[in-house]
Design an enzyme around this catalytic site. Structure first.
Site, PDB file in Angstrom:
ATOM      1  CG  HIS A  76     -10.494  12.375 -17.573  1.00  0.00           C
ATOM      2  ND1 HIS A  76     -10.294  11.029 -17.306  1.00  0.00           N
ATOM      3  CD2 HIS A  76      -9.407  13.023 -17.068  1.00  0.00           C
ATOM      4  CE1 HIS A  76      -9.137  10.879 -16.689  1.00  0.00           C
ATOM      5  NE2 HIS A  76      -8.577  12.060 -16.529  1.00  0.00           N
ATOM      6  CG  ASP A 114     -12.641   8.656 -18.460  1.00  0.00           C
ATOM      7  OD1 ASP A 114     -12.381   9.671 -17.785  1.00  0.00           O
ATOM      8  OD2 ASP A 114     -12.063   8.379 -19.515  1.00  0.00           O
TER       9      ASP A 114
END
Length: 776
Positions: free
Chosen positions: A352, A350
């Site tokens: 983010h 990920d």
């Protein structure tokens, strides 16, 4: 004035207008296409037209230099008067206004070139009129500075022959009323004049003083230095002059004043009062743990009571950072203001990190030591960090459903490594139920779900307080002392449904005008920012509660302050943000739950996407939204990837390390929503290219709720939850060319990027296929 390029919208608007109208606008961006579609309508209704100084030139489509502005104006004039029989007095040339204060070297000198372009156009074609949208010239400056720069630019443009101007009369100063010093600041910025004198020891002094008066004769380094000098000078002047009606609270006791600096998020007077507190004999550590922490505690209480928003919490954190940084020079090495230590990480796969970085800022400025491991952190790196730093808790973050599943795996790996400290977990795809039923059982120790940064802070405070620690541990620990997560999946037999009965097939296949791949650097930041959903930027990211646009229109002080703060972030962003897009139409056919994409006329597919079908209800599947081939003619699917993330993470990190927390968070939030805005912009263009123009009266609010024909779908979301299918988009579009990579978890890097499949079918709706997305 009718402000649209849509011919149907123009004609409809003209039927409602009395007298002579002005159509804004046409240009040669696509050759004569806009002329051919719009000029006959203008003839029929007797309207004048605004003609932008834009053509199909691949290097400088938007005319920047005075010579290019004149050349495009003369070409347009010749076409309009000789080929289309248009009256010269009904032609209004827009010489284009570029921002002079963003720091972008491509725009330096733009104000002078626009003024001189008008002068040349009026000399060469005296019968036409000229027009400018004034406010763009001052974009990026503080509000007070914008009013002055706009006024000075309008004054000199009028002197050059400007006939018409689009201005907000409430946001412009009378030229005669502007103090001489402010007028001179604006003139120097607009004309790129070098400063007349400087201290000898000032950096770049020689470079600035030796610069020629005409910006065109300045070297690249001189242009940048002069531009930056006047941006800094005018910004500093107007920030210092800005009137802030905030009570100083001078009559409050000193401890209350210190707490109030944190609460108000201000530094004015802070250092002087810290010195007064030290003069009383207070130790720096006692000041931090006493009145300053009391201020942060009140910030937390007010946020949880919905009386403060995220942006205000960040301003408070900036004040706390400034206070602690000042006091640290007086502290002994053995002194520690730390309440505990936390390791933070975005889970494996990920990219983010905006939410995690917000948590870091909040925790650090509430007395915690934070070790931020960054993005795409595998379990083995977390285990190593635990062994090295011995934290009191570990915080895990992730955005999508796949990240929630990764947290389950990570928690299990941490348990196997013998780690048992509390976990704090958060992210958009998480829920309290998923944490309790999936992550906590795989860990066997306390796993606390934090819906936002301040909830995480409250939980951490409770964990570090001996009076509440055991209660929190007990409430967040799953029974059974941990177990491995089962990977067995029960499969419900799928009814024999070849196509959803609610999706029509008796529709004509609409043609598309091109099938080649389009790659664009989108030059107009402000246009794309106009497609940003204000609820997402001001509400979701910055915490404003209620209808932001309504409050701003009503001159709500909190809305105005947040708007102005975001405008300052945009000023910073304008110097680095680049918006890029790639898209393409493909011939396509449905085949059950599969979707086959072809090169033009090819028999073998380039790629096949396989989707899931709903197991109940309408039995929807994305492949149903493609029409079967008709008489050898195929339907089409559009794919796109857009990004606004280039360089943003690095600049945000720099701002965070320097204590500019609002700027750090705001840059990331703005980049994410700029990418979403660009997705909306590209989708609108794709609809137009497909022949489905939005109705003339469609508002942005209606676009944000998809009130148009067709829909766009992104992998990782409920209708197509399988992120691995992103690889198909990368195979076909090659988004690496615009700087977007796929991680090993098939997420996009940089974070501020959007990919989508675009369908035109009028029956399109958003739905969930269940399965992967259901538990979270």
């Amino acid at each position: 004035m009718i402000d649209t390029t849509d011919p149907a919208g123009i004609e409809l608007a003209l039927t409602y207008c009395q007298g002579k109208s002005i159509i804004n606008s046409i240009n040669l961006e696509d050759g004569e296409e806009k002329f051919q579609r719009t000029v006959p309508i203008a003839h029929e209704y007797g309207a004048a037209v605004v003609v932008g100084c834009i053509d199909e030139d691949p290097v400088q489509a938007q005319a920047f230099t005075r010579e290019r502005k004149l050349a495009i104006a003369e070409r347009s004039y010749k076409l309009l008067t000789e080929k289309y029989g248009f009256a010269p007095e009904d032609i209004i040339f827009d010489a284009l206004v570029f921002p002079c204060a963003t720091g972008d070297e491509n725009y330096i000198g733009g104000a002078v070139e626009t003024m001189e372009g008008i002068r040349l156009i009026k000399q060469a074609i005296p019968d036409v009129r000229t027009i400018l949208g004034i406010s763009n010239v001052s974009f990026g400056l503080p509000p007070g500075a914008r009013e002055v720069v706009n006024s000075v630019f309008l004054y000199y443009s009028t002197k050059a022959g400007l006939d018409l101007a689009i201005v907000n009369t409430e946001k412009i100063e009378r030229f005669a009323s502007i103090p001489a010093h402010e007028r001179e600041l604006a003139e120097n910025l607009l004309f790129s004049h070098p400063p007349k004198s400087l201290p000898a020891d000032r950096p770049n002094a020689r470079l600035l003083l030796d610069a020629p008066a005409d910006w065109r004769q300045q070297s690249k380094e001189q242009r940048a230095a002069v531009n930056q000098f006047w941006i800094a000078a005018i910004t500093e002047h107007f920030r210092a002059a800005k009137k802030k009606e905030k009570a100083r609270g001078a009559d409050l006791p000193l401890d209350d004043r210190l707490a109030n600096y944190i609460l108000e998020g201000t530094r004015d007077g802070l250092i002087a009062d810290l010195e007064r507190k030290r003069a009383e004999g207070a130790a720096p550590l006692d000041i931090i743990n006493g009145p300053l922490m009391a201020g942060m505690a009140e910030v937390g209480r007010l946020f949880n009571a919905n009386e403060l928003i995220v942006a205000e919490v960040l301003q408070s954190a900036e004040s706390m950072k400034a206070a602690v940084s000042y006091l640290e020079q007086f502290m002994e090495k053995a002194d520690s203001a730390k309440r505990g230590k936390v390791v933070l990480a975005t889970v494996k796969g990920d990219v983010h990190d905006i939410g995690k970085n917000l948590v870091e800022i909040i925790f650090k400025n509430n007395g915690y030591e934070v070790v931020n491991l960054g993005i795409k952190v595998p379990p083995e790196e977390l285990i190593k960090a635990y062994q090295e730093h011995r934290p009191d808790a570990i915080g895990l973050s992730g955005l999508l459903v796949k990240s929630a599943q990764q947290m389950v795996t990570t928690a299990s790996d941490l348990k196997d490594a013998g780690i048992g400290i509390p976990l704090l977990v958060g992210g958009a795809a998480l829920s309290a139920k998923f944490t309790e039923t999936k992550i906590a059982p795989s860990y066997g120790k306390a796993v606390c779900y934090a819906k936002d940064a301040m909830t995480g802070l409250r939980l951490m405070n409770q964990l570090m307080d001996p009076a509440t620690r055991e209660t929190v541990l007990r409430e967040h620990t799953a029974s059974g002392n941990g177990f491995k997560v089962s990977t067995t999946v029960g499969v419900t037999p799928l009814p024999k449904v070849a196509r959803s009965p609610r999706i029509r097939v008796d529709l004509p296949i609409p043609p598309v005008s091109y099938l080649d791949r389009k790659v664009r650097l989108v030059p107009d930041l402000r246009e794309i920012w106009g497609y940003i959903n204000p609820y997402m930027l001001y509400g979701r990211h910055l915490g404003f509660r209620g209808d932001f646009e309504k409050h701003l229109a009503e001159r709500d002080p909190k809305a105005i302050e947040l708007f102005e703060s975001v405008e300052e972030v945009k000023q910073e962003a304008a110097s680095l943000m680049k918006i890029r897009a790639v898209w393409q139409f493909f011939e396509a056919e449905p085949e059950g739950e599969s979707l086959l994409l072809f090169a033009p006329g090819a028999k073998e597919p380039l790629h096949t996407f396989r989707f899931a079908r709903q197991r109940q209800g309408d039995f929807l599947c994305l492949s149903d939204y493609l029409l079967p081939a008709q008489n050898g003619k195929r339907d089409h699917l559009a794919l796109f990837v857009v990004t606004a993330g280039e360089g943003v993470r690095q600049r945000s990190e720099k701002a965070k390390n320097e204590g500019y927390y609002f700027l750090s968070h705001g840059l990331q939030a703005l980049a994410i929503e700029t990418a979403e805005g660009c997705a909306e912009w590209v989708h609108r263009r794709i609809r137009e290219d497909w022949g489905f123009r939005d109705p003339p009266g469609m508002t942005m609010a209606q676009r944000f709720t998809s009130r148009y024909r067709g829909k766009r779908y992104s992998f990782g979301y409920p209708a197509c939850p399988n992120l691995e299918d992103q690889a198909g988009i990368w195979k076909l579009l090659k988004p690496e060319e615009i700087g977007v990579q796929l991680t090993e978890g098939f997420m996009m890097d940089p974070e501020a990027s959007v990919s989508a499949l675009v369908f035109h079918h009028p029956d399109c709706t958003y739905f969930s296929v269940g399965d992967a997305g259901q538990d979270s």
